[in-house]
Design a protein around this motif. Structure first.
Motif, PDB file in Angstrom:
ATOM      1  N   ASP A  30       0.883  -1.176   0.000  1.00 14.64           N
ATOM      2  CA  ASP A  30       0.000   0.000   0.000  1.00 14.64           C
ATOM      3  C   ASP A  30       0.918   1.224   0.000  1.00 14.64           C
ATOM      4  O   ASP A  30       2.077   1.128  -0.404  1.00 14.64           O
ATOM      5  N   PHE A  31       0.405   2.380   0.375  1.00 13.66           N
ATOM      6  CA  PHE A  31       1.193   3.611   0.237  1.00 13.66           C
ATOM      7  C   PHE A  31       1.614   4.194   1.584  1.00 13.66           C
ATOM      8  O   PHE A  31       2.756   4.639   1.730  1.00 13.66           O
ATOM      9  N   ARG A  32       0.695   4.184   2.571  1.00 17.40           N
ATOM     10  CA  ARG A  32       0.976   4.988   3.776  1.00 17.40           C
ATOM     11  C   ARG A  32       1.121   4.175   5.056  1.00 17.40           C
ATOM     12  O   ARG A  32       1.321   4.753   6.111  1.00 17.40           O
ATOM     13  N   GLY A 182      -9.818  -0.906   3.210  1.00 23.50           N
ATOM     14  CA  GLY A 182      -8.378  -0.716   3.023  1.00 23.50           C
ATOM     15  C   GLY A 182      -7.965   0.602   2.410  1.00 23.50           C
ATOM     16  O   GLY A 182      -7.196   0.619   1.446  1.00 23.50           O
ATOM     17  N   SER A 183      -8.483   1.704   2.991  1.00 26.15           N
ATOM     18  CA  SER A 183      -8.020   3.016   2.537  1.00 26.15           C
ATOM     19  C   SER A 183      -7.791   3.921   3.745  1.00 26.15           C
ATOM     20  O   SER A 183      -8.543   3.892   4.706  1.00 26.15           O
ATOM     21  N   SER A 184      -6.731   4.750   3.660  1.00 21.10           N
ATOM     22  CA  SER A 184      -6.467   5.722   4.743  1.00 21.10           C
ATOM     23  C   SER A 184      -7.413   6.917   4.608  1.00 21.10           C
ATOM     24  O   SER A 184      -7.442   7.791   5.465  1.00 21.10           O
ATOM     25  N   LEU A 185      -8.144   6.981   3.504  1.00 18.54           N
ATOM     26  CA  LEU A 185      -9.138   8.062   3.247  1.00 18.54           C
ATOM     27  C   LEU A 185      -8.496   9.439   3.394  1.00 18.54           C
ATOM     28  O   LEU A 185      -9.078  10.365   3.947  1.00 18.54           O
ATOM     29  N   GLN A 209      -6.935  -1.351   8.915  1.00 20.54           N
ATOM     30  CA  GLN A 209      -6.114  -1.711  10.080  1.00 20.54           C
ATOM     31  C   GLN A 209      -5.654  -0.496  10.874  1.00 20.54           C
ATOM     32  O   GLN A 209      -5.223  -0.633  12.011  1.00 20.54           O
ATOM     33  N   GLU A 210      -5.701   0.677  10.249  1.00 19.42           N
ATOM     34  CA  GLU A 210      -5.277   1.879  10.976  1.00 19.42           C
ATOM     35  C   GLU A 210      -6.433   2.872  11.008  1.00 19.42           C
ATOM     36  O   GLU A 210      -7.337   2.788  10.172  1.00 19.42           O
ATOM     37  N   PRO A 211      -6.416   3.803  11.963  1.00 21.67           N
ATOM     38  CA  PRO A 211      -7.501   4.786  12.031  1.00 21.67           C
ATOM     39  C   PRO A 211      -7.566   5.631  10.747  1.00 21.67           C
ATOM     40  O   PRO A 211      -6.550   5.812  10.071  1.00 21.67           O
TER      41      PRO A 211
HETATM   42  N1  APR Z   1      -6.544  -5.263   5.962  1.00 20.53           N
HETATM   43  C1  APR Z   1      -7.007  -4.081   6.465  1.00 20.53           C
HETATM   44  N2  APR Z   1      -6.380  -2.879   6.269  1.00 20.53           N
HETATM   45  C2  APR Z   1      -5.240  -2.886   5.538  1.00 20.53           C
HETATM   46  C3  APR Z   1      -4.690  -4.084   5.002  1.00 20.53           C
HETATM   47  C4  APR Z   1      -5.390  -5.302   5.236  1.00 20.53           C
HETATM   48  N3  APR Z   1      -4.948  -6.472   4.765  1.00 20.53           N
HETATM   49  N4  APR Z   1      -3.543  -3.751   4.327  1.00 20.53           N
HETATM   50  C5  APR Z   1      -3.380  -2.417   4.454  1.00 20.53           C
HETATM   51  N5  APR Z   1      -4.398  -1.898   5.163  1.00 20.53           N
HETATM   52  C6  APR Z   1      -4.649  -0.476   5.442  1.00 20.53           C
HETATM   53  C7  APR Z   1      -3.437   0.319   5.872  1.00 20.53           C
HETATM   54  O1  APR Z   1      -3.320   0.318   7.283  1.00 20.53           O
HETATM   55  C8  APR Z   1      -3.750   1.727   5.329  1.00 20.53           C
HETATM   56  O2  APR Z   1      -4.365   2.541   6.327  1.00 20.53           O
HETATM   57  O3  APR Z   1      -5.026   0.093   4.190  1.00 20.53           O
HETATM   58  C9  APR Z   1      -4.747   1.496   4.199  1.00 20.53           C
HETATM   59  C10 APR Z   1      -4.208   1.878   2.834  1.00 20.53           C
HETATM   60  O4  APR Z   1      -4.054   3.290   2.827  1.00 20.53           O
HETATM   61  P1  APR Z   1      -3.068   3.954   1.761  1.00 20.53           P
HETATM   62  O5  APR Z   1      -1.790   3.219   1.751  1.00 20.53           O
HETATM   63  O6  APR Z   1      -3.069   5.438   2.024  1.00 20.53           O
HETATM   64  O7  APR Z   1      -3.773   3.668   0.350  1.00 20.53           O
HETATM   65  P2  APR Z   1      -5.013   4.429  -0.302  1.00 20.53           P
HETATM   66  O8  APR Z   1      -5.946   4.939   0.739  1.00 20.53           O
HETATM   67  O9  APR Z   1      -5.562   3.526  -1.335  1.00 20.53           O
HETATM   68  O10 APR Z   1      -4.285   5.682  -1.022  1.00 20.53           O
HETATM   69  C11 APR Z   1      -5.082   6.491  -1.854  1.00 20.53           C
HETATM   70  O11 APR Z   1      -3.110   7.669  -2.597  1.00 20.53           O
HETATM   71  O12 APR Z   1      -0.952   7.804  -3.409  1.00 20.53           O
HETATM   72  C12 APR Z   1      -2.268   7.759  -3.749  1.00 20.53           C
HETATM   73  O13 APR Z   1      -2.950   7.064  -5.871  1.00 20.53           O
HETATM   74  C13 APR Z   1      -2.585   6.579  -4.611  1.00 20.53           C
HETATM   75  O14 APR Z   1      -4.736   5.505  -4.872  1.00 20.53           O
HETATM   76  C14 APR Z   1      -3.754   5.902  -3.922  1.00 20.53           C
HETATM   77  C15 APR Z   1      -4.275   6.984  -3.007  1.00 20.53           C
END
Ligand code: APR
Length: 238
Positions: A30-32, A182-185, A209-211
């Motif tokens: 993922d990214f963050r 699965g997004s940090s929103l 998994q994270e707030p």
């Molecule tokens: N189950 C539950 N949560 C998970 C899991 C899992 N198996 N794996 C990862 N996570 C959570 C992480 O804790 C994190 O908070 O998913 C979240 C992913 O967040 P980001 O890494 O920020 O990804 P996303 O929200 O999709 O990012 C949005 O940012 O950089 C840009 O274009 C990129 O589309 C992306 C956008």
């Protein structure tokens, strides 16, 4: 049944919103989160229009590595579960920030890809489209017209595809259940859709998994389980 299964069962118009956390169990970063792609890196230096113009070697290297990873991974049971829920008429559509194409590959038909796709690259001059594996070849970044090939993702600084935005808007406005997986929103305008659905009267569920900044708004937050387990449990019941 736990609330998510119950609400999915009752919902007339459930919408799923996925982020990079949906694909980590397939092996993609993922990214963050701690092991995310942006740890110790500046996205603007790697994934922006400015990076494509002024840091082209780093830009190409970054996307070659992501394409390699993508070609080595595949959708997991959670993606298949979402496709089964669509088949069963339980999910109206998936709004995804992900560019891996895994929802389509798992069989989902109604997917709004807000950030484009890394499954293809296209020419910045003639717009010809190639499978992204081309990027890994010798001279794979040059089109047959000699233009520069770029990944078909939305770079920072670019507008999101109008059709995907419209579809996401329509689904969010009609949703009576909006499930974030699965997004940090933290990235707009994608993170407007959960808010829009909630304002429109939908129940909001966040599985992460994270707030996230929207947890306080959610009717249910599931942070103690990984997405794959949550979806497998849901699928068994429906
Ligand atoms: N189950 C539950 N949560 C998970 C899991 C899992 N198996 N794996 C990862 N996570 C959570 C992480 O804790 C994190 O908070 O998913 C979240 C992913 O967040 P980001 O890494 O920020 O990804 P996303 O929200 O999709 O990012 C949005 O940012 O950089 C840009 O274009 C990129 O589309 C992306 C956008």
């Amino acid at each position: 049944m736990d609330p998510l299964k119950e609400w999915l069962y009752e919902a007339k118009s459930a919408v799923v919103f996925t982020g990079a956390g949906m694909s980590t169990e397939s092996g993609l970063p993922d990214f963050r989160s701690q092991s995310g792609l942006w740890q110790g890196k500046d996205p603007m230096q790697l994934a922006s229009t400015q990076a494509m113009r002024n840091h082209r070697e780093a830009f190409i290297d970054f996307y070659r590595k992501r394409i390699e990873g993508l070609l080595a991974c595949e959708p997991h049971a959670g993606h298949e579960c979402l496709a089964a829920l669509e088949q069963a008429g339980k999910v109206k559509g998936i709004i995804t920030q992900n560019v891996d194409g895994f929802h389509h590959r798992a069989g989902s038909k109604k997917v709004a890809q807000l950030h484009g796709t890394l499954e293809t690259v296209h020419c910045t001059r003639c717009e010809q489209v190639y499978p992204s594996a081309r990027y890994l070849q010798q001279d794979g970044t040059i089109c047959s017209c000699t233009g520069f090939l770029r990944p078909s993702v939305v770079l920072f600084g670019e507008a999101l595809p109008a059709m995907a935005l419209e579809q996401a808007q329509e689904w969010s406005d009609q949703a009576d259940l909006f499930v974030v997986l699965g997004s940090s929103l933290t990235v707009s305008p994608a993170n407007w859709f959960p808010q829009r659905a909630k304002e429109g009267g939908a129940r909001l569920v966040i599985v992460n998994q994270e707030p996230t900044p929207l947890d306080a708004w959610a009717d249910l937050v599931i942070s103690d389980k990984r997405i794959g387990a949550v979806l497998t449990e849901v699928c068994q019941q429906i």
